[in-house]
Motif scaffolding. Structure first.
Motif, mmCIF file in Angstrom:
data_model
loop_
_atom_site.group_PDB
_atom_site.id
_atom_site.type_symbol
_atom_site.label_atom_id
_atom_site.label_comp_id
_atom_site.label_asym_id
_atom_site.label_seq_id
_atom_site.Cartn_x
_atom_site.Cartn_y
_atom_site.Cartn_z
ATOM 1 N N UNK A 7 1.978 -14.452 9.057
ATOM 2 C CA UNK A 7 2.420 -15.084 7.818
ATOM 3 C C UNK A 7 3.125 -14.109 6.883
ATOM 4 N N UNK A 8 2.684 -12.854 6.840
ATOM 5 C CA UNK A 8 3.357 -11.909 5.965
ATOM 6 C C UNK A 8 4.761 -11.599 6.462
ATOM 7 N N UNK A 9 4.969 -11.577 7.750
ATOM 8 C CA UNK A 9 6.325 -11.366 8.267
ATOM 9 C C UNK A 9 7.174 -12.625 8.116
ATOM 10 N N UNK A 10 6.549 -13.794 8.173
ATOM 11 C CA UNK A 10 7.289 -15.022 7.907
ATOM 12 C C UNK A 10 7.803 -15.034 6.470
ATOM 13 N N UNK A 11 6.971 -14.542 5.528
ATOM 14 C CA UNK A 11 7.434 -14.424 4.151
ATOM 15 C C UNK A 11 8.630 -13.500 4.018
ATOM 16 N N UNK A 12 8.642 -12.437 4.796
ATOM 17 C CA UNK A 12 9.790 -11.528 4.772
ATOM 18 C C UNK A 12 11.042 -12.187 5.336
#
Length: 345
Positions: free
Chosen positions: A219-224
């Motif tokens: 999820x944190x990479x999806x936010x990026x």
């Protein structure tokens, strides 16, 4: 996978028939079928956004009040997180692009100013996670996911109000994150840092780190991906595009598990899977928004990926539906992503 697609098709057909039957029943009973798009828009504008406009603006210290009760009354002490301010910045900027209300611009501008004046680390770059209502630093950690919200919010503000300063601030943040947080060996980004950008390898505290222990996550990479795509819309910066392509490749080749058909959640530095039992099941339901997927796929030139994304339910609502295959990677079909330029509402 064919069986999976048949099941999806069956349930979509069933859902359509049920909705059609409900609409027909309502009409037969003399009731007008509801226009849900109008209902959702009105709820957004007149209930959700209007609540924040009426109650959340901090006219004394700037930005938005940190916490409100159901009646819109502030709850002390009113600390302000970068998540709150940046997501409000994005929300009101995006809303303004669709429904150009001066009140939306006022709210977005207040958020942008507070981020610049109180939450940006003017010495080392990056944004503090939490400040007091007055703007004094409470939690000085630099957390990747919240800062991706800031980047996307600033880029969206630049698009909505043609603001060059916001575009520069978003690009400055990208450059700081890329300098300190990018994993130059394995790709992707590390998640949390001290105020002076020392990597917190075993990061545990705070709701944004729950269960991660410093590991890379879906999820944190999806936010990026969302943030980089919006920033690329604004700037056309080659470095931003390169990192966006890198993240897309990681999603296709590392995060999505073609054997199970959903995305894994936690990863070690080298992108080997680090899920606890049951963690990865959550990702099947964490769908990127249609606009987010479209942003991922829209470039000036084709972006070619050598793998196929099996989460057909994610992509059928947007631009491209991929079909999964269990064949070796070098035998899989290659699909080219080329969505053209992003349309403006």
């Amino acid at each position: 996978m064919n069986l999976y697609l048949k099941k999806v098709g069956f349930f979509l057909t069933l859902l359509f028939l049920l909705c059609s039957a409900a609409a027909a029943s309502a009409q037969m009973n003399g009731e007008a079928a509801r226009d849900w798009s109008v209902i959702f828009r009105d709820t957004l504008q007149h209930s959700v956004l209007q609540f924040w406009i009426d109650h959340a603006l901090d006219t004394k210290y700037g930005g938005l009040l940190g916490r409100l009760n159901r009646q819109g009354e502030p709850i002390p002490p009113g600390d302000k997180s970068v998540v709150l301010i940046s997501r409000a910045l994005w929300s009101f900027s995006e809303a303004y692009r669709r429904y150009p209300d001066p009140a939306y611009q006022k709210m977005a501008a207040a958020c942008s100013k507070f981020l610049r004046d109180k939450m940006w680390d003017k010495q080392r770059g990056g944004y503090y996670f939490m400040v007091s209502r007055e703007g004094n630093v409470i939690d000085s950690t630099k957390q990747l996911n919240p800062m991706s919200y800031v980047m996307e919010g600033l880029a969206e503000y630049a698009l909505a109000f043609h603001d060059d300063q916001a575009a520069r601030e978003a690009l400055d943040l990208f450059q700081v994150i890329d300098q300190h947080a990018h994993d130059n060996q394995y790709g992707g980004y590390r998640i949390a840092f001290t105020e002076d950008w020392q990597w917190i390898r075993d990061y545990k505290p705070g709701p944004n780190a729950a269960g991660s222990f410093g590991r890379k996550s879906y999820d944190w990479h999806l936010g990026l991906v969302e943030a980089f795509a919006t920033l690329y819309d604004v700037t056309g910066d080659a470095r931003v595009r390169s990192r966006l392509e890198e993240l897309l490749d990681i999603f296709v080749n590392k995060i999505i598990d073609t054997d199970t058909g959903y995305g894994r959640y936690y990863f070690r530095d080298d992108w080997s899977v680090a899920d606890r039992d049951g963690d990865s099941k959550e990702c099947e339901w964490r769908r990127p928004s249609a606009s987010g997927v479209r942003r991922m796929l829209r470039f000036d030139a084709p972006v070619s990926c050598s793998s196929i994304m099996p989460c057909a339910t994610v992509l059928t609502t947007s631009v491209v539906a991929y079909t999964a295959t269990a064949r070796p990677r070098d035998q899989r079909k290659t699909r080219t992503w080329n969505g053209g330029s992003r349309s403006k509402p």
